[in-house]
Design a protein around this motif. Structure first.
Motif, PDB file in Angstrom:
ATOM      1  N   TYR A   1       0.832  -1.217   0.000  1.00 53.07           N
ATOM      2  CA  TYR A   1       0.000   0.000   0.000  1.00 53.07           C
ATOM      3  C   TYR A   1       0.858   1.256   0.000  1.00 53.07           C
ATOM      4  N   LEU A   2       1.962   1.246   0.751  1.00 55.61           N
ATOM      5  CA  LEU A   2       2.837   2.417   0.763  1.00 55.61           C
ATOM      6  C   LEU A   2       3.382   2.711  -0.628  1.00 55.61           C
ATOM      7  N   LYS A   3       3.687   1.662  -1.357  1.00 57.34           N
ATOM      8  CA  LYS A   3       4.262   1.817  -2.695  1.00 57.34           C
ATOM      9  C   LYS A   3       3.319   2.573  -3.623  1.00 57.34           C
ATOM     10  N   THR A   4       2.022   2.341  -3.460  1.00 61.79           N
ATOM     11  CA  THR A   4       1.051   2.991  -4.342  1.00 61.79           C
ATOM     12  C   THR A   4       0.677   4.397  -3.864  1.00 61.79           C
ATOM     13  N   LEU A   5       0.911   4.677  -2.582  1.00 60.27           N
ATOM     14  CA  LEU A   5       0.427   5.942  -2.018  1.00 60.27           C
ATOM     15  C   LEU A   5       1.483   7.025  -1.877  1.00 60.27           C
ATOM     16  N   THR A   6       2.760   6.655  -1.737  1.00 58.18           N
ATOM     17  CA  THR A   6       3.765   7.670  -1.399  1.00 58.18           C
ATOM     18  C   THR A   6       4.443   8.291  -2.606  1.00 58.18           C
ATOM     19  N   GLY A   7       4.413   7.627  -3.749  1.00 63.21           N
ATOM     20  CA  GLY A   7       5.083   8.200  -4.917  1.00 63.21           C
ATOM     21  C   GLY A   7       6.564   8.390  -4.656  1.00 63.21           C
ATOM     22  N   SER A   8       7.069   9.591  -4.980  1.00 68.55           N
ATOM     23  CA  SER A   8       8.504   9.857  -4.800  1.00 68.55           C
ATOM     24  C   SER A   8       8.782  10.644  -3.521  1.00 68.55           C
ATOM     25  N   SER A   9       7.765  10.825  -2.677  1.00 63.78           N
ATOM     26  CA  SER A   9       7.932  11.693  -1.508  1.00 63.78           C
ATOM     27  C   SER A   9       8.634  11.002  -0.339  1.00 63.78           C
ATOM     28  N   LEU A  10       8.600   9.685  -0.282  1.00 65.19           N
ATOM     29  CA  LEU A  10       9.117   8.985   0.892  1.00 65.19           C
ATOM     30  C   LEU A  10      10.643   8.959   0.876  1.00 65.19           C
ATOM     31  N   GLU A  11      11.237   9.504   1.951  1.00 66.56           N
ATOM     32  CA  GLU A  11      12.698   9.533   2.061  1.00 66.56           C
ATOM     33  C   GLU A  11      13.225   8.552   3.097  1.00 66.56           C
ATOM     34  N   LYS A  12      12.432   8.294   4.142  1.00 61.11           N
ATOM     35  CA  LYS A  12      12.912   7.424   5.217  1.00 61.11           C
ATOM     36  C   LYS A  12      11.821   6.455   5.660  1.00 61.11           C
ATOM     37  N   PHE A  13      12.222   5.206   5.850  1.00 62.14           N
ATOM     38  CA  PHE A  13      11.353   4.221   6.494  1.00 62.14           C
ATOM     39  C   PHE A  13      12.115   3.700   7.699  1.00 62.14           C
ATOM     40  N   ILE A  14      11.531   3.875   8.890  1.00 62.97           N
ATOM     41  CA  ILE A  14      12.188   3.485  10.148  1.00 62.97           C
ATOM     42  C   ILE A  14      11.314   2.440  10.818  1.00 62.97           C
ATOM     43  N   PHE A  15      11.882   1.283  11.078  1.00 61.99           N
ATOM     44  CA  PHE A  15      11.091   0.165  11.579  1.00 61.99           C
ATOM     45  C   PHE A  15      11.703  -0.401  12.856  1.00 61.99           C
ATOM     46  N   PHE A  16      10.875  -0.491  13.902  1.00 58.83           N
ATOM     47  CA  PHE A  16      11.277  -1.084  15.178  1.00 58.83           C
ATOM     48  C   PHE A  16      10.597  -2.445  15.308  1.00 58.83           C
ATOM     49  N   THR A  17      11.347  -3.448  15.745  1.00 62.45           N
ATOM     50  CA  THR A  17      10.747  -4.772  15.783  1.00 62.45           C
ATOM     51  C   THR A  17      11.393  -5.691  16.810  1.00 62.45           C
ATOM     52  N   ILE A  18      10.594  -6.596  17.305  1.00 66.50           N
ATOM     53  CA  ILE A  18      11.112  -7.830  17.869  1.00 66.50           C
ATOM     54  C   ILE A  18      10.845  -8.825  16.755  1.00 66.50           C
ATOM     55  N   GLY A  19      11.877  -9.195  16.016  1.00 69.25           N
ATOM     56  CA  GLY A  19      11.584  -9.873  14.763  1.00 69.25           C
ATOM     57  C   GLY A  19      12.605 -10.892  14.315  1.00 69.25           C
ATOM     58  N   THR A  20      12.445 -11.304  13.090  1.00 61.74           N
ATOM     59  CA  THR A  20      13.207 -12.381  12.478  1.00 61.74           C
ATOM     60  C   THR A  20      13.889 -11.874  11.210  1.00 61.74           C
ATOM     61  N   PRO A  21      14.735 -12.702  10.575  1.00 60.89           N
ATOM     62  CA  PRO A  21      15.385 -12.281   9.319  1.00 60.89           C
ATOM     63  C   PRO A  21      14.413 -11.945   8.192  1.00 60.89           C
ATOM     64  N   TYR A  22      13.143 -12.390   8.312  1.00 61.44           N
ATOM     65  CA  TYR A  22      12.155 -12.024   7.292  1.00 61.44           C
ATOM     66  C   TYR A  22      12.009 -10.511   7.199  1.00 61.44           C
ATOM     67  N   THR A  23      12.251  -9.817   8.309  1.00 63.34           N
ATOM     68  CA  THR A  23      12.149  -8.358   8.319  1.00 63.34           C
ATOM     69  C   THR A  23      13.047  -7.752   7.251  1.00 63.34           C
ATOM     70  N   GLU A  24      14.317  -8.127   7.264  1.00 63.18           N
ATOM     71  CA  GLU A  24      15.275  -7.580   6.307  1.00 63.18           C
ATOM     72  C   GLU A  24      14.969  -8.016   4.882  1.00 63.18           C
ATOM     73  N   LYS A  25      14.547  -9.255   4.719  1.00 64.80           N
ATOM     74  CA  LYS A  25      14.266  -9.760   3.374  1.00 64.80           C
ATOM     75  C   LYS A  25      13.138  -8.969   2.726  1.00 64.80           C
ATOM     76  N   ILE A  26      12.098  -8.691   3.491  1.00 66.08           N
ATOM     77  CA  ILE A  26      10.945  -7.989   2.922  1.00 66.08           C
ATOM     78  C   ILE A  26      11.256  -6.513   2.683  1.00 66.08           C
ATOM     79  N   ILE A  27      11.897  -5.855   3.655  1.00 68.62           N
ATOM     80  CA  ILE A  27      12.255  -4.454   3.444  1.00 68.62           C
ATOM     81  C   ILE A  27      13.233  -4.346   2.277  1.00 68.62           C
ATOM     82  N   GLY A  28      14.161  -5.300   2.166  1.00 66.14           N
ATOM     83  CA  GLY A  28      15.110  -5.300   1.054  1.00 66.14           C
ATOM     84  C   GLY A  28      14.420  -5.435  -0.287  1.00 66.14           C
ATOM     85  N   LYS A  29      13.369  -6.247  -0.335  1.00 70.14           N
ATOM     86  CA  LYS A  29      12.635  -6.436  -1.586  1.00 70.14           C
ATOM     87  C   LYS A  29      12.027  -5.122  -2.079  1.00 70.14           C
ATOM     88  N   TYR A  30      11.494  -4.322  -1.153  1.00 68.16           N
ATOM     89  CA  TYR A  30      10.835  -3.071  -1.552  1.00 68.16           C
ATOM     90  C   TYR A  30      11.795  -1.887  -1.592  1.00 68.16           C
TER      91      TYR A  30
END
Length: 204
Positions: A157-186
């Protein structure tokens, strides 16, 4: 090359380490007395869990490394994306006001309930979405990541809504390596839209 931790700063409030070698996504580990309680005592739940999680985030935000990371921001370009309901537990809007005095942070919301279909995890009940992204260049979110299905849905959804305006995505998590894989994909698609785009993950 094997990954290793480089200490960024350490105080009574929080110890912050960067995961090296560096990748296109900045990766950090934040260790606090409060988040260690959550991870070492799985019987902590409910309001006590929320309290310790928020105290852990607050400990980072008020530590020198946290203040340096948010230096130069005034809140007017920030939207906190809440994945309902887990994202509410982090309390970012209140903490950004409490720690930095930010009064113009907006809130975005989307429901994201997972269910398993065969061996795959799918999303249901994501009908409710309310994004406040006008004038926003920074999105902050937090969630406990298992498979990353919720995070992937949010990025679609972010991909369709933010256009070229998004400069930073900051994510806090108790998480797994899937976090990096998915953020890396986008990451690459957002970088193509805006060469200034950066992404940071803070593992609590």
């Amino acid at each position: 090359m094997s990954e290793f931790l480089k200490k960024i700063s350490s105080s009574g409030k929080a110890a912050i380490y960067e995961i090296r070698p560096q990748t296109e996504i900045k990766r950090f580990i934040v260790s606090t007395p409060y988040t260690r309680k959550i991870l070492n005592n799985p019987e902590i739940h409910g309001f006590e869990y929320i309290h310790f999680l928020r105290k852990g985030v607050e400990s980072f935000l008020t530590a020198p490394a946290g203040r340096e990371f948010f230096a130069g921001m005034d809140g007017s370009g920030i939207s906190v994306l809440h994945f309902l309901r887990g994202g509410l537990n982090f309390g970012f809007v209140d903490l950004l006001y409490k720690c930095f005095g930010f009064t113009k942070v907006t809130s975005s919301f989307m429901t994201s309930q997972r269910f398993q279909k065969g061996k795959r995890w799918m999303i249901k009940q994501d009908q409710y979405r309310k994004f406040a992204l006008e004038g926003v260049n920074t999105v902050i979110a937090g969630d406990v990541i298992a498979t990353g299905t919720t995070l992937k849905n949010g990025f679609e959804y972010l991909k369709t809504l933010t256009g070229s305006s998004l400069e930073k995505f900051i994510f806090f998590t108790i998480g797994t390596p899937y976090t990096e894989k998915i953020i890396g994909k986008y990451f690459r698609s957002f970088k193509k839209k805006n060469p200034k785009f950066s992404a940071s993950i803070f593992y609590m």
